[in-house]
Write a protein that holds these residues in place. Structure first.
Motif, short mmCIF file in Angstrom:
data_model
loop_
_atom_site.label_atom_id
_atom_site.label_comp_id
_atom_site.label_asym_id
_atom_site.label_seq_id
_atom_site.Cartn_x
_atom_site.Cartn_y
_atom_site.Cartn_z
N GLN A 1 0.85 -1.19 0.00
CA GLN A 1 0.00 0.00 0.00
C GLN A 1 0.89 1.25 0.00
O GLN A 1 0.92 2.00 0.97
N PRO A 2 1.62 1.47 -1.08
CA PRO A 2 2.57 2.59 -1.11
C PRO A 2 1.87 3.94 -1.17
O PRO A 2 0.77 4.06 -1.72
N SER A 3 2.52 4.96 -0.59
CA SER A 3 1.92 6.29 -0.59
C SER A 3 2.94 7.41 -0.73
O SER A 3 2.55 8.55 -0.98
N LEU A 4 4.22 7.11 -0.57
CA LEU A 4 5.22 8.18 -0.54
C LEU A 4 5.30 8.94 -1.86
O LEU A 4 5.41 10.17 -1.87
N ALA A 5 5.26 8.23 -2.98
CA ALA A 5 5.38 8.90 -4.27
C ALA A 5 4.26 9.92 -4.45
O ALA A 5 4.50 11.07 -4.84
N LYS A 6 3.04 9.53 -4.13
CA LYS A 6 1.91 10.43 -4.28
C LYS A 6 1.99 11.57 -3.29
O LYS A 6 1.75 12.74 -3.63
N THR A 7 2.35 11.26 -2.06
CA THR A 7 2.41 12.27 -1.02
C THR A 7 3.45 13.33 -1.32
O THR A 7 3.22 14.53 -1.13
N LEU A 8 4.61 12.91 -1.83
CA LEU A 8 5.71 13.83 -2.07
C LEU A 8 5.76 14.35 -3.50
O LEU A 8 6.64 15.15 -3.84
N GLY A 9 4.84 13.88 -4.35
CA GLY A 9 4.83 14.34 -5.71
C GLY A 9 6.00 13.84 -6.53
O GLY A 9 6.54 14.56 -7.38
N LEU A 10 6.40 12.59 -6.29
CA LEU A 10 7.55 12.00 -6.99
C LEU A 10 7.10 10.96 -8.00
O LEU A 10 5.97 10.46 -7.94
N ALA A 11 7.98 10.63 -8.91
CA ALA A 11 7.71 9.54 -9.84
C ALA A 11 7.60 8.23 -9.07
O ALA A 11 8.34 8.00 -8.10
N ASP A 12 6.66 7.37 -9.47
CA ASP A 12 6.46 6.12 -8.73
C ASP A 12 7.30 4.97 -9.27
O ASP A 12 7.12 3.81 -8.88
N HIS A 13 8.24 5.27 -10.13
CA HIS A 13 9.10 4.24 -10.72
C HIS A 13 10.42 4.89 -11.13
O HIS A 13 10.43 6.03 -11.60
#
Length: 218
Positions: A73-85
């Motif tokens: 259940q990842p969330s860091l990419a969305k939370t920090l506005g980063l690429a998820d890959h």
């Protein structure tokens, strides 16, 4: 309150300076910390991010990594506005970890969960997390892991065991006492030290950004 507001709130900065000071005063000083909740939804991801921000702001600590260990259940990419890959799931177990650098603070890098093919099973994840935790310690001076919830996923224990200890996040009026006992007993059974705890208040405890109309009639 929205996690983005909490993540950027200057009002909370001093609280994380205190938490940072507590960790840095320990002997020996922990270099790898897992931030963990009991059941999920306690706010561990935001606490992990804010703690990593605070550690990176103390530039004398060197390179700080914020790593996502909750790959289900990842969330860091969305939370920090980063690429998820790419991220942890795309790492082949050798070479540098796939990290992304933040512009502020400059000494902080982030490793997100990454993406995997829908048909690819999450096999040998315990070993993968353990290897990644070892590599993170090798390449960085401080590591903060956003760990999976203790009662949801079996990945939580091996990741926490690969760290120097855990910071437990408790949601006010929501986290069950029996669940906390389970977390405490599980950590004790695996000899994983609790470095501290954070009482995370939900949105209804925060002052409203605007006064409610009824509140002004006094």
């Amino acid at each position: 309150m929205d996690r983005e507001i909490v993540l950027m709130s200057s009002a909370l900065a001093e609280e994380f300076v205190r938490l940072r000071g507590t960790l840095l005063a320990m002997e020996p000083m922990p270099r790898s910390v897992a931030v963990i909740g009991v059941s999920g939804g306690e706010g561990a991801s935001v606490v992990a991010a804010r703690l990593a921000f605070s550690l990176a702001a103390a530039r004398s600590l060197g390179k700080v990594l914020l790593a996502e260990g909750n790959v289900r259940q990842p969330s860091l990419a969305k939370t920090l506005g980063l690429a998820d890959h790419p991220g942890l799931l795309n790492w082949d177990g050798s070479g540098p970890l796939p990290t992304q650098e933040l512009t502020r603070p400059q000494s902080l890098t982030v490793m997100v969960a990454g993406c995997r093919a829908e048909t690819a099973p999450l096999t040998a994840l315990d070993e993968h997390l353990h290897t990644a935790a070892q590599r993170a310690r090798q390449d960085h001076d401080m590591v903060v892991w956003d760990a999976p919830a203790m009662t949801q996923w079996s990945d939580a224990v091996p990741l926490a065991a690969a760290c120097d200890g855990v910071v437990v996040v408790i949601e006010m009026d929501e986290t069950r006492v029996d669940a906390l006992r389970f977390l405490r007993d599980t950590l004790a059974r695996h000899r994983i030290p609790i470095l501290g705890s954070v009482l995370n208040r939900s949105g209804r405890y925060w002052p409203l950004r605007r006064a409610h109309p009824a509140a002004s009639k006094d």
